[in-house]
Design an enzyme around this catalytic site. Structure first.
Site, PDB file in Angstrom:
ATOM      1  CG  ASP A   1      -1.719   1.231   1.380  1.00  0.00           C
ATOM      2  OD1 ASP A   1      -2.390   1.598   0.401  1.00  0.00           O
ATOM      3  OD2 ASP A   1      -1.692   1.846   2.468  1.00  0.00           O
TER       4      ASP A   1
ATOM      5  CG  ASP B   1      -1.415   7.644   0.640  1.00  0.00           C
ATOM      6  OD1 ASP B   1      -0.345   8.065   0.169  1.00  0.00           O
ATOM      7  OD2 ASP B   1      -2.524   7.873   0.121  1.00  0.00           O
TER       8      ASP B   1
ATOM      9  CB  CYS C   1      -9.644  -1.440  -9.563  1.00  0.00           C
ATOM     10  SG  CYS C   1     -10.292   0.222  -9.767  1.00  0.00           S
TER      11      CYS C   1
ATOM     12  CG  ASP D   1      -1.602   2.132   6.533  1.00  0.00           C
ATOM     13  OD1 ASP D   1      -2.117   1.765   5.455  1.00  0.00           O
ATOM     14  OD2 ASP D   1      -1.613   3.318   6.907  1.00  0.00           O
TER      15      ASP D   1
END
EC number: 3.1.3.-
Length: 180
Positions: free
Chosen positions: A8, A10, A103, A130
């Site tokens: 991921d 951010d 998506c 996260d």
């Protein structure tokens, strides 16, 4: 087939919701988290493909243009290159949250599409995130899942938990686990 690490963006690679930056809507808002350059370089040196899979609803909501998002990702690649690290490919969902697209994480489509494109065995790969949608996407795709950081309370059950990406990368490359 190869093994890969799906990251991921951010909160795993870069700062978000910090005193310095709330959201990354421009390249100047992009700041690598401590240790991320070294972490990705270690994964690269291990011979693993490294991909970024990121929901970017700000595009669909009109907070940024897709062209600007591509510039942010180039900034990410440039910043990582300073550490001798590289990202092999980036997949992003530009749709609005709750738009119902295929998506957007927690759906697995970005992971599955990258795996098909790059001949990756999802069962021998990891999804690192996260937040719950990251862990759920990894599980739905068939990867092992890794939770990093403490940005928010997570209810999903990740296979592994680490304080940050560097701790996970060191654990992985030191042979604590094998990718079979």
């Amino acid at each position: 087939m190869e093994s890969a690490i799906f990251l991921d963006r951010d909160g795993v690679i870069n700062e978000v919701l910090t005193s310095r930056v709330k959201y990354v809507n421009k390249p100047r808002d992009f700041f690598l988290l401590d240790g991320v350059g070294e972490a990705i370089r270690l994964l690269n040196e291990k011979g693993l493909k490294v991909f970024v899979v990121t929901n970017q609803g700000g595009v669909g909501l009109g907070y940024m243009r897709e062209k600007t998002l591509i510039e942010v990702h180039q900034r990410m690649k440039d910043d990582l290159a300073e550490f001798g690290a590289r990202i092999d490919d980036v997949a992003y969902c530009p749709h609005k949250p709750y738009e119902g697209c295929a998506c957007r994480k927690p759906g697995p489509k970005m992971l599955v599409d990258l795996a098909e494109k790059h001949n990756v065995d999802l069962k021998r790969s990891y999804m690192v995130g996260d937040r719950d949608p990251d862990i759920e996407a990894g599980k739905a795709a068939g990867t092992k899942t890794v939770l990093v950081g403490t940005r928010e309370k997570v209810t999903s059950k990740a296979d592994y938990i680490f304080p940050d990406l560097l701790a996970f990368s060191k654990w992985l490359v030191q042979g604590t686990t094998i990718l079979d």
